[in-house]
Design an enzyme around this catalytic site. Structure first.
Site: not given
Length: 356
Positions: A220, A267-273, A311
């Site tokens: 992350d 991913c987890s938040a749905g923006i970075g990866r 991100q």
């Protein structure tokens, strides 16, 4: 003012040919400055008119842009606040509408919503670019695990109850229920850096095929160790997506039918990866089709659809490095007089893809 940065997102552009891309990728100072100027376009909670949405958000500051958010339309059960799911439709190559859906990692109480979205959108491809846990939970296990994943899941969740562990360890072919849906593992295979699991998902008498890609070696807020693995994942997803759009066969359909809806990435938040994967995929298509790429414009387009995509500066630099690597491979392939002499899975895949 919002009008100013929206204008920036709509107009920022920096098209780069192969040689220019190599130069740009190595100039991290310029990339850092370029990244810092891109407006994030995060959503203010006041602009999201969905009462009670907070209970379905993994992170309270990462919200779906209202104009492009996915709205669940399931008449069979009460979905809570306005069919809400923290997910956005994302435009693809050449601005193709709803090419992707970017969403957060499902939570225990949103697993059913996630599969409702997969079914509603007739999606046949899910790309997961996170581990289940990294210090804390990043994503709830929402799909039946193939047998060879049992040990890894055990390791990730050894501090949790055995009962919870047990329900994640699926024998291939065994039916499990997630939300309204029955599903089972049809096949699974490990690739270099990711796992492909072919699922059959059933609602009442209708069955569909869904392919789940799990790229777990991406921490992350950071970047993966290996560019090649990510490029192979991007390629594999693209080839599978194209295969779903091939002309229908005259053979009678006997198995579950895959849909041709948006590719779902989380991913987890749905923006970075997630943003890195989508931008890499679009950038690869640009390089293949036009011989140049506009990473700045692509990231701006992504942020118009879902705020905060890509991100960190590190991820932005990695995106440039990834596409610079892909550009070199394309050029190398084009310089090969005899495609049969190509070595390496990467180039073979590219050749197959271009021949399709």
């Amino acid at each position: 003012p919002k009008e100013v940065w929206l204008q920036l997102l709509h107009t920022s552009s920096r098209p780069l040919a192969h040689a220019q891309l190599q130069e740009a990728a190595s100039d991290t100072t310029t990339l850092n400055a370029e990244y810092q100027k891109i407006p994030p376009n995060f959503v203010d909670a006041a602009d999201l008119d969905v009462p009670g949405h907070m209970m379905k958000d993994r992170y309270k500051t990462i919200l779906p842009n209202p104009e492009s958010r996915v709205i669940l339309k399931n008449p069979e059960e009460e979905l809570g606040p306005s069919g809400y799911i923290n997910a956005n439709y994302i435009r693809g190559y050449k601005g193709a509408p709803r090419a992707y859906i970017a969403t957060q990692g499902p939570m225990l109480h949103t697993v059913g919503d996630f599969w409702d979205m997969v079914w509603q959108e007739r999606s046949s491809i899910i790309v997961m670019v996170t581990k289940l846990k990294e210090n804390n939970e990043k994503c709830e296990p929402y799909w039946p695990q193939p047998r060879h994943k049992t040990e890894e899941v055990k390791e990730e969740d050894e501090d949790q109850e055995g009962e919870k562990n047990g329900r994640r360890q699926e024998e291939e072919g065994e039916m499990r229920q997630f939300g309204r849906f029955l599903m089972k593992v049809k096949n699974s295979q490990e690739r270099d850096g990711f796992i492909i699991t072919d699922l059959e998902i059933q609602l009442l008498s209708e069955r569909r095929a869904v392919r789940h890609y799990w790229f777990s070696s991406w921490p992350d807020h950071h970047v993966p160790e290996c560019i090649v693995s990510l490029l192979r994942l991007v390629e594999d997803v693209e080839m599978h997506r194209k295969s779903l759009k091939s002309p229908p066969s005259s053979e009678p359909i006997t198995g579950p039918v895959p849909g041709s809806g948006a590719v779902i990435i989380h991913c987890s938040a749905g923006i970075g990866r997630t943003g890195c994967f989508v931008a890499s995929s679009i950038g690869c298509q640009q390089l293949r089709e036009t011989g140049q790429v506009d990473i700045l414009e692509t990231v701006c387009q992504l942020r118009l659809d879902r705020g905060g995509m890509i991100q960190t500066t590190e991820q932005y630099q990695f995106l440039y490095a990834t596409l610079a690597q892909y550009s070199l491979q394309l050029q190398h392939q084009q310089n090969q007089n005899n495609p049969e002499d190509q070595v390496g899975l990467q180039l073979q895949n590219l050749q197959l893809q271009n021949n399709n």
